[in-house]
Structure formats: C-alpha cells, structure tokens
Design a protein around this motif. Sequence first.
Motif, PDB file in Angstrom:
ATOM      1  N   ARG A  82      45.664  49.948  27.627  1.00  0.00           N
ATOM      2  CA  ARG A  82      46.122  49.154  26.471  1.00  0.00           C
ATOM      3  C   ARG A  82      47.635  48.962  26.507  1.00  0.00           C
ATOM      4  N   ALA A  83      48.363  49.995  26.902  1.00  0.00           N
ATOM      5  CA  ALA A  83      49.820  49.891  26.951  1.00  0.00           C
ATOM      6  C   ALA A  83      50.274  48.878  27.995  1.00  0.00           C
ATOM      7  N   ALA A  84      49.573  48.822  29.119  1.00  0.00           N
ATOM      8  CA  ALA A  84      49.951  47.869  30.158  1.00  0.00           C
ATOM      9  C   ALA A  84      49.737  46.434  29.694  1.00  0.00           C
ATOM     10  N   VAL A  85      48.609  46.173  29.038  1.00  0.00           N
ATOM     11  CA  VAL A  85      48.365  44.831  28.518  1.00  0.00           C
ATOM     12  C   VAL A  85      49.393  44.490  27.436  1.00  0.00           C
ATOM     13  N   ASP A  86      49.683  45.447  26.571  1.00  0.00           N
ATOM     14  CA  ASP A  86      50.681  45.220  25.524  1.00  0.00           C
ATOM     15  C   ASP A  86      52.054  44.941  26.125  1.00  0.00           C
ATOM     16  N   ARG A  87      52.332  45.543  27.276  1.00  0.00           N
ATOM     17  CA  ARG A  87      53.641  45.353  27.913  1.00  0.00           C
ATOM     18  C   ARG A  87      53.856  43.889  28.300  1.00  0.00           C
ATOM     19  N   ALA A  88      52.789  43.214  28.722  1.00  0.00           N
ATOM     20  CA  ALA A  88      52.923  41.792  29.059  1.00  0.00           C
ATOM     21  C   ALA A  88      53.377  40.991  27.850  1.00  0.00           C
ATOM     22  N   VAL A  89      52.801  41.296  26.692  1.00  0.00           N
ATOM     23  CA  VAL A  89      53.182  40.591  25.462  1.00  0.00           C
ATOM     24  C   VAL A  89      54.602  40.962  25.058  1.00  0.00           C
ATOM     25  N   GLU A  90      54.968  42.222  25.220  1.00  0.00           N
ATOM     26  CA  GLU A  90      56.332  42.655  24.885  1.00  0.00           C
ATOM     27  C   GLU A  90      57.358  41.933  25.746  1.00  0.00           C
ATOM     28  N   LEU A  91      57.063  41.787  27.041  1.00  0.00           N
ATOM     29  CA  LEU A  91      58.016  41.159  27.951  1.00  0.00           C
ATOM     30  C   LEU A  91      58.104  39.655  27.766  1.00  0.00           C
ATOM     31  N   TYR A  92      56.949  39.003  27.592  1.00  0.00           N
ATOM     32  CA  TYR A  92      56.908  37.548  27.673  1.00  0.00           C
ATOM     33  C   TYR A  92      56.432  36.859  26.389  1.00  0.00           C
ATOM     34  N   GLY A  93      56.038  37.646  25.400  1.00  0.00           N
ATOM     35  CA  GLY A  93      55.692  37.077  24.104  1.00  0.00           C
ATOM     36  C   GLY A  93      54.283  36.555  23.965  1.00  0.00           C
ATOM     37  N   ARG A  94      53.468  36.654  25.028  1.00  0.00           N
ATOM     38  CA  ARG A  94      52.120  36.112  24.967  1.00  0.00           C
ATOM     39  C   ARG A  94      51.329  36.611  26.171  1.00  0.00           C
ATOM     40  N   LEU A  95      50.031  36.346  26.139  1.00  0.00           N
ATOM     41  CA  LEU A  95      49.185  36.548  27.314  1.00  0.00           C
ATOM     42  C   LEU A  95      48.239  35.369  27.398  1.00  0.00           C
ATOM     43  N   ASP A  96      48.212  34.739  28.567  1.00  0.00           N
ATOM     44  CA  ASP A  96      47.339  33.586  28.796  1.00  0.00           C
ATOM     45  C   ASP A  96      46.165  33.915  29.705  1.00  0.00           C
ATOM     46  N   VAL A  97      46.444  34.639  30.791  1.00  0.00           N
ATOM     47  CA  VAL A  97      45.404  34.887  31.790  1.00  0.00           C
ATOM     48  C   VAL A  97      45.520  36.312  32.312  1.00  0.00           C
ATOM     49  N   ALA A  98      44.399  36.834  32.797  1.00  0.00           N
ATOM     50  CA  ALA A  98      44.386  38.195  33.333  1.00  0.00           C
ATOM     51  C   ALA A  98      43.447  38.264  34.531  1.00  0.00           C
ATOM     52  N   PHE A  99      43.876  39.022  35.532  1.00  0.00           N
ATOM     53  CA  PHE A  99      43.089  39.258  36.736  1.00  0.00           C
ATOM     54  C   PHE A  99      42.852  40.753  36.854  1.00  0.00           C
ATOM     55  N   ASN A 100      41.641  41.183  36.534  1.00  0.00           N
ATOM     56  CA  ASN A 100      41.283  42.601  36.578  1.00  0.00           C
ATOM     57  C   ASN A 100      40.776  42.941  37.968  1.00  0.00           C
ATOM     58  N   ASN A 101      41.712  43.327  38.815  1.00  0.00           N
ATOM     59  CA  ASN A 101      41.415  43.537  40.223  1.00  0.00           C
ATOM     60  C   ASN A 101      41.438  45.008  40.631  1.00  0.00           C
ATOM     61  N   GLY A 102      42.069  45.858  39.831  1.00  0.00           N
ATOM     62  CA  GLY A 102      42.210  47.256  40.212  1.00  0.00           C
ATOM     63  C   GLY A 102      40.866  47.936  40.370  1.00  0.00           C
ATOM     64  N   ALA A 103      40.755  48.775  41.393  1.00  0.00           N
ATOM     65  CA  ALA A 103      39.506  49.489  41.651  1.00  0.00           C
ATOM     66  C   ALA A 103      39.792  50.695  42.527  1.00  0.00           C
ATOM     67  N   THR A 104      38.840  51.579  42.576  1.00  0.00           N
ATOM     68  CA  THR A 104      38.917  52.721  43.470  1.00  0.00           C
ATOM     69  C   THR A 104      37.699  52.729  44.368  1.00  0.00           C
ATOM     70  N   GLY A 105      37.863  53.273  45.563  1.00  0.00           N
ATOM     71  CA  GLY A 105      36.757  53.363  46.498  1.00  0.00           C
ATOM     72  C   GLY A 105      36.154  54.758  46.516  1.00  0.00           C
ATOM     73  N   VAL A 106      35.021  54.876  47.159  1.00  0.00           N
ATOM     74  CA  VAL A 106      34.349  56.168  47.340  1.00  0.00           C
ATOM     75  C   VAL A 106      33.941  56.277  48.799  1.00  0.00           C
ATOM     76  N   PRO A 107      33.785  57.479  49.304  1.00  0.00           N
ATOM     77  CA  PRO A 107      33.331  57.617  50.697  1.00  0.00           C
ATOM     78  C   PRO A 107      31.967  56.969  50.876  1.00  0.00           C
ATOM     79  N   PRO A 108      31.782  56.210  51.940  1.00  0.00           N
ATOM     80  CA  PRO A 108      30.480  55.567  52.163  1.00  0.00           C
ATOM     81  C   PRO A 108      29.406  56.599  52.475  1.00  0.00           C
ATOM     82  N   GLY A 109      28.182  56.290  52.073  1.00  0.00           N
ATOM     83  CA  GLY A 109      27.064  57.181  52.342  1.00  0.00           C
ATOM     84  C   GLY A 109      25.942  56.928  51.379  1.00  0.00           C
ATOM     85  N   PRO A 110      24.760  57.450  51.657  1.00  0.00           N
ATOM     86  CA  PRO A 110      23.597  57.206  50.806  1.00  0.00           C
ATOM     87  C   PRO A 110      23.730  57.833  49.429  1.00  0.00           C
TER      88      PRO A 110
END
Length: 264
Positions: A82-110
């Motif tokens: 929430r703080a990161a999203v709020d930071r965009a508004v604090e810096l630029y006064g608005r939010l128009d678009v968002a790309f939720n790309n962050g992810a974590t991986g796991v070791p491959p296996g069954p």
Amino acid sequence: MDNSPSHVITDRGLLAGKVAFVSGAGRGIGAAAARLFAREGARVLLAARTERQLKEVTEEIRAAGGIAGYAVCDLADPASVRAAVDRAVELYGRLDVAFNNGATGVPPGPLDQTTEADFDQVYAVNLKGVWLAMAAQVAAVRATAGSGAIVNTSSVGSLRGNPALPSYGAMKRAVNSLTESAAVTYGPEGIRVNAIAPGTTLTEMMREWDERSPGVIDRLNARTPLGRAAAPEEVAQAAAWLLSDRASYVTGTVLPVDGGMQAA
C-alpha cells in the motif's frame, strides 16, 4: 547504457501524460517495462525489494531524460504494498496505470516435492501480493485519475498443466481469475484490467532455472513456434500497449506473449 535513438525519451508516446506503477522493476521484465514506459512518456514509480537495483534502473531512466522514482516494496507485506502505491500518488499527484509484474520463483519439481514454505511464499508474493496491489491501485485511480488500466503478469504456464512448477502455475492461474473478476467489477468505472502470459523470457529467474536444470531453455525453445526465447522488452511492449489508450476496448483478457507456445 544504450543511447541509441530508440532509447531516447520523447515528448509523445503510448503512455504520454500518464503516471505508471511498476512492481518487480529492479530487473527482468519489470525493469524493461519501467524503461519502456518512461520512453513512452509516463512518469514511473518503480517498486521492488532490492534498493540497489531500483536505484540503478531509476538513474538510467533519469539519465535518458525520463521521470522516475522508486519505493522499496515487499509484495508479501501488505503495508509495504500500500505504501508503494501511495508513493506514486505522493510523487506525481495521481495514478493512471499499473503493471503488477513482481513475482518470486520456486525450485522446479513435482507437487509432492514442493515444500510448504515454498508454497506459502509463492502464494504470498505471486497471488496475495497481486491482490493487495490491485486493491490499492483501484483506490488510487478512483481518487485521482478517475479511470485507468492495470496489467498483471501471469505465465503461459498458467494456461495448462505445469508439472515442473505446479505451485507457481497455480498462483498464476489464480491471477488470471483475479484479472477477469476485476475487469468485470471495475469496467463500469472505466478501469480496464488485463494480464499478459509470457512464455520463455530471458530474465534472471529463467536463467537461474536453466542453471539448475541445464538445457531447459533449449527444450522450451524447441516447443515454441518462433524457435527462441523473448527478450524482456518484447514482453514489456505488450504490457505497454494494454495499458495505453490504444487498447481502450480491451479488458478481461489474458494475452499470451509466448512466441506461439500455447498454440503449438
């Protein structure tokens, strides 16, 4: 840094005048997207866990004439998201678009060899983190721009059985459902929500998998009609279009960006 004409900031572009939030922006597809969105005219807020990487990408964007700031963000921490999203508004006064790309991986296996800790971590980041971010982003867009667009990063591995990465594929499939549900819910407000489903992409995560399972990239490329892996920017281009006004009648879709792998 590449200073060729294609990497110089221009006054007009797909995202001109927009404020964009990008998670996972320290490396891979997220970093490529942050650079691209800035070149396409957006003011960008980069979010990721590693401040060193965020600083490097932010400085590259600024050196090219773009506008960028960053917020250190752990997608598994609701207050941090929430703080990161709020930071965009604090810096630029608005939010128009968002790309939720962050992810974590796991070791491959069954499935039976996936640890509970790994399952919980991929749930917390790849699914719950996206849900938290979307909720905060919808609130920010409502309160500022009024309308906008969100793109979530799924995976081609969410569109079929994924025996090598069962928990990762399950969370990404759930992201597809969140995307579709949000598109139906917020479409009447003028907020579009889509997802991209990348195939084999030459990110750090993919290279790490190839190191653990030598030859996996070559095997995946053999199943891909285009016969190669994507560069991160090729995936970012699809996200940029979906976030732009040129995709104004597109919502609720999960767009494969996979070199034809899903069709094969």
